[in-house]
Design a protein around this motif. Structure first.
Motif, PDB file in Angstrom:
ATOM      1  N   ASP A  78     -33.172  56.466 -18.174  1.00  7.02           N
ATOM      2  CA  ASP A  78     -33.443  56.633 -16.746  1.00  7.02           C
ATOM      3  C   ASP A  78     -34.733  57.425 -16.602  1.00  7.02           C
ATOM      4  OD1 ASP A  78     -33.192  56.649 -13.945  1.00  7.02           O
ATOM      5  OD2 ASP A  78     -31.032  56.972 -14.022  1.00  7.02           O
ATOM      6  N   ARG A 104     -28.253  56.622 -14.385  1.00  5.07           N
ATOM      7  CA  ARG A 104     -27.762  55.410 -15.028  1.00  5.07           C
ATOM      8  C   ARG A 104     -26.752  55.773 -16.120  1.00  5.07           C
ATOM      9  NH1 ARG A 104     -33.816  53.096 -14.591  1.00  5.07           N
ATOM     10  NH2 ARG A 104     -33.606  52.239 -12.498  1.00  5.07           N
ATOM     11  N   ARG A 108     -24.591  59.818 -17.869  1.00  4.25           N
ATOM     12  CA  ARG A 108     -23.470  60.398 -17.119  1.00  4.25           C
ATOM     13  C   ARG A 108     -22.434  61.003 -18.061  1.00  4.25           C
ATOM     14  NH1 ARG A 108     -22.386  55.027 -13.601  1.00  4.25           N
ATOM     15  NH2 ARG A 108     -24.490  54.773 -12.714  1.00  4.25           N
ATOM     16  N   ARG A 138     -40.739  53.965 -15.499  1.00  2.00           N
ATOM     17  CA  ARG A 138     -39.577  53.298 -14.897  1.00  2.00           C
ATOM     18  C   ARG A 138     -39.584  53.382 -13.376  1.00  2.00           C
ATOM     19  NH1 ARG A 138     -35.256  51.725 -17.865  1.00  2.00           N
ATOM     20  NH2 ARG A 138     -35.329  52.185 -20.093  1.00  2.00           N
ATOM     21  N   ARG A 145     -36.379  45.076 -18.483  1.00  2.00           N
ATOM     22  CA  ARG A 145     -35.060  45.622 -18.777  1.00  2.00           C
ATOM     23  C   ARG A 145     -34.692  45.489 -20.250  1.00  2.00           C
ATOM     24  NH1 ARG A 145     -32.096  46.925 -14.417  1.00  2.00           N
ATOM     25  NH2 ARG A 145     -30.178  46.818 -15.633  1.00  2.00           N
TER      26      ARG A 145
END
Length: 294
Positions: A78, A104, A108, A138, A145
């Motif tokens: 991220d 993302r 987490r 990004r 991706r």
């Protein structure tokens, strides 16, 4: 696998004695000579979903920053400025747990929260010599991706940050990117920095992610690493070796490469273990990362 290979691994592997991310770093002291003058260290995990691999990556990052003067982290997954973490480690403003809950999936986790908390604490102790996140492209919305285009963009970000700042950089992501293989980020960084780019692979044999992951086939590199009899170890693959060991390192190989929604049978192939990695941190057993609630 020649019987000499586990013996060579056992003789040269350095045990890692703790999985406490805040513990003293004495067991990582061999990294000092292994890293040498390297400019960029790629720490690539066979999976980002294993607690043990995440903690080992965190402790390696701590050693590189606290002992060897690395000052930038490229954390794959991220954009730290997008979620507010860049500002947090600079100023302490905001709630990093809430920021990571909005990030993302790979970020987490409680394990990444520990990393961010440590970075902020380091900067409080060293306000004139902070550790920081590298800039990322990004946020432009133009980053591919997957595939070679993504690896090219990730490599350009690292190269650009180093040219702009002069920082020694730790790139933490998955082995799909960090391995020294043509077209991958690791291969591109080796082309740019030569032996100034060091590839560290974090591997495992079995465990849960949280689904059960059995031991790999006998021809996987992890099988030989576990056969050496050490549960958690750090191994320099560049150490002097006999012809059977050299043949094992240079022969066609496979090693685990498991993403968030992939089949546990997914693996890195099309190269050699000694070609992909300079150093390997191996765990026999792993358990799942601890997820942060939204």
């Amino acid at each position: 696998m020649h019987e000499t290979v586990p013996h060579w691994i056992r003789r040269n592997a350095r045990p890692l004695t703790t999985l406490d991310p805040w513990a003293p770093l004495d067991d990582l002291a061999p990294l000092r000579s292994m890293v040498g003058d390297a400019t960029i260290i790629g720490v690539g995990a066979a999976t980002r979903q294993a607690h043990e691999l995440s903690v080992t990556a965190h402790r390696i990052l701590r050693f590189l920053v606290e002992e060897l003067g690395f000052r930038a982290l490229a954390l794959e997954g991220d954009d730290p400025e997008r979620v507010g973490l860049g500002s947090y480690i600079r100023s302490g403003q905001g709630d990093p747990r809430a920021m990571l809950a909005r990030a993302r999936p790979f970020w987490r986790t409680e394990e990444i929260l520990d990393v961010v908390t440590w970075m902020r604490a380091h900067n409080q102790r060293h306000p004139d010599d902070p550790v920081r996140f590298t800039a990322t492209s990004r946020s432009s919305g133009q980053t591919p991706r997957s595939g070679a285009s993504l690896d090219a963009r990730l490599a350009d970000d690292v190269i650009g940050w180093h040219e702009h700042s002069g920082d020694r950089i730790v790139y933490w992501g998955g082995i799909a990117h960090t391995a020294r293989s043509s077209g991958r980020l690791g291969g591109r960084l080796r082309e740019r920095f030569g032996h100034g780019y060091l590839s560290v692979g974090l591997t495992f044999e079995r465990g849960s992610l949280p689904w059960p992951v059995p031991a790999p086939p006998a021809n996987f590199a992890e099988t030989a690493l576990s056969a050496a009899g050490t549960d958690v170890s750090l191994l320099d693959l560049r150490t002097r070796r006999s012809d059977p060991v050299r043949a094992w390192l240079e022969s066609s190989a496979s090693t685990r490469m498991i993403g968030p929604a992939q089949d546990p049978a997914e693996h890195l192939s099309g190269g050699s273990f000694g070609g992909w990695f300079d150093l390997v941190g191996h765990h026999r057993d792993v358990t799942p990362v601890h997820l942060i609630s939204a």
